[in-house]
Write a protein that holds these residues in place. Structure first.
Motif, PDB file in Angstrom:
ATOM      1  N   ARG A  27       0.841  -1.200   0.000  1.00  0.00           N
ATOM      2  CA  ARG A  27       0.000   0.000   0.000  1.00  0.00           C
ATOM      3  C   ARG A  27       0.874   1.248   0.000  1.00  0.00           C
ATOM      4  NH1 ARG A  27      -4.203   0.740   4.621  1.00  0.00           N
ATOM      5  NH2 ARG A  27      -5.417  -0.587   3.260  1.00  0.00           N
ATOM      6  N   ILE A  28       0.483   2.202  -0.849  1.00  0.00           N
ATOM      7  CA  ILE A  28       1.150   3.498  -0.878  1.00  0.00           C
ATOM      8  C   ILE A  28       0.126   4.529  -0.436  1.00  0.00           C
ATOM      9  CG2 ILE A  28       2.268   5.234  -2.321  1.00  0.00           C
ATOM     10  CD1 ILE A  28       3.084   2.931  -4.222  1.00  0.00           C
ATOM     11  N   GLN A  29       0.416   5.223   0.657  1.00  0.00           N
ATOM     12  CA  GLN A  29      -0.472   6.281   1.131  1.00  0.00           C
ATOM     13  C   GLN A  29       0.021   7.596   0.532  1.00  0.00           C
ATOM     14  OE1 GLN A  29      -0.147   5.288   5.364  1.00  0.00           O
ATOM     15  NE2 GLN A  29      -2.301   4.716   5.272  1.00  0.00           N
ATOM     16  N   VAL A  30      -0.800   8.164  -0.334  1.00  0.00           N
ATOM     17  CA  VAL A  30      -0.397   9.324  -1.125  1.00  0.00           C
ATOM     18  C   VAL A  30      -0.795  10.624  -0.440  1.00  0.00           C
ATOM     19  CG1 VAL A  30      -0.724  10.504  -3.335  1.00  0.00           C
ATOM     20  CG2 VAL A  30      -0.534   8.012  -3.260  1.00  0.00           C
ATOM     21  N   SER A  31       0.121  11.577  -0.462  1.00  0.00           N
ATOM     22  CA  SER A  31      -0.131  12.931   0.014  1.00  0.00           C
ATOM     23  C   SER A  31       0.096  13.869  -1.166  1.00  0.00           C
ATOM     24  CB  SER A  31       0.854  13.274   1.133  1.00  0.00           C
ATOM     25  OG  SER A  31       0.895  14.668   1.339  1.00  0.00           O
TER      26      SER A  31
END
Length: 135
Positions: A27-31
């Motif tokens: 999972r990549i949590q994008v900002s």
């Protein structure tokens, strides 16, 4: 751009700082404020090299960024869309201290059949470009 690619290539995906149960490994949590768009595009490609799929996740205003990343990967032939999940998350408003709801999106992308071929071609291009710079 080269620095970003280099940073992505050197990133340690098997970071064990957070427990596997609370954080998915792919999972990549994008900002939309912390890193440039193509940092996440390249990171997603690296995740897909190690896993067969990657999950892009974002809250609030970063949702548009996640959709853009997913579309770049799909339109360039690297990924296929497997699943899109939307929800709301209860959070505390930092300014007022009261609870608020934020929109959340999770997009699950899988490798295309030609993923490895495209990655090899991109690597070859990068090597040729680096060779020309040195000449």
């Amino acid at each position: 751009m080269e620095g970003i690619t280099e940073a992505v290539e050197n990133i340690n995906i098997n970071d064990s700082s957070s427990s596997p149960s609370s954080q998915k490994r792919n999972r990549i949590q994008v900002s939309n404020t912390k890193k440039p768009l193509f940092f996440y595009v390249n990171l997603a490609k690296r995740y897909m090299q190690q896993h067969t799929d990657v999950e892009l996740s974002a809250l609030g205003m970063a949702i548009a960024t996640v959709v853009t990343i997913a579309e770049i990967l799909k339109n360039s032939g690297f990924a296929v869309e497997k699943k899109i999940m939307t929800s709301t998350v209860d959070m505390k408003d930092e300014n007022r201290g009261r609870p608020i709801q934020k929109a959340k999106i999770e997009i699950l992308l899988g490798k295309t059949d030609k993923f490895d071929e495209l990655m090899a071609a991109a690597e070859e291009e990068r090597e040729l470009a680096n060779g020309e710079e040195r000449s």
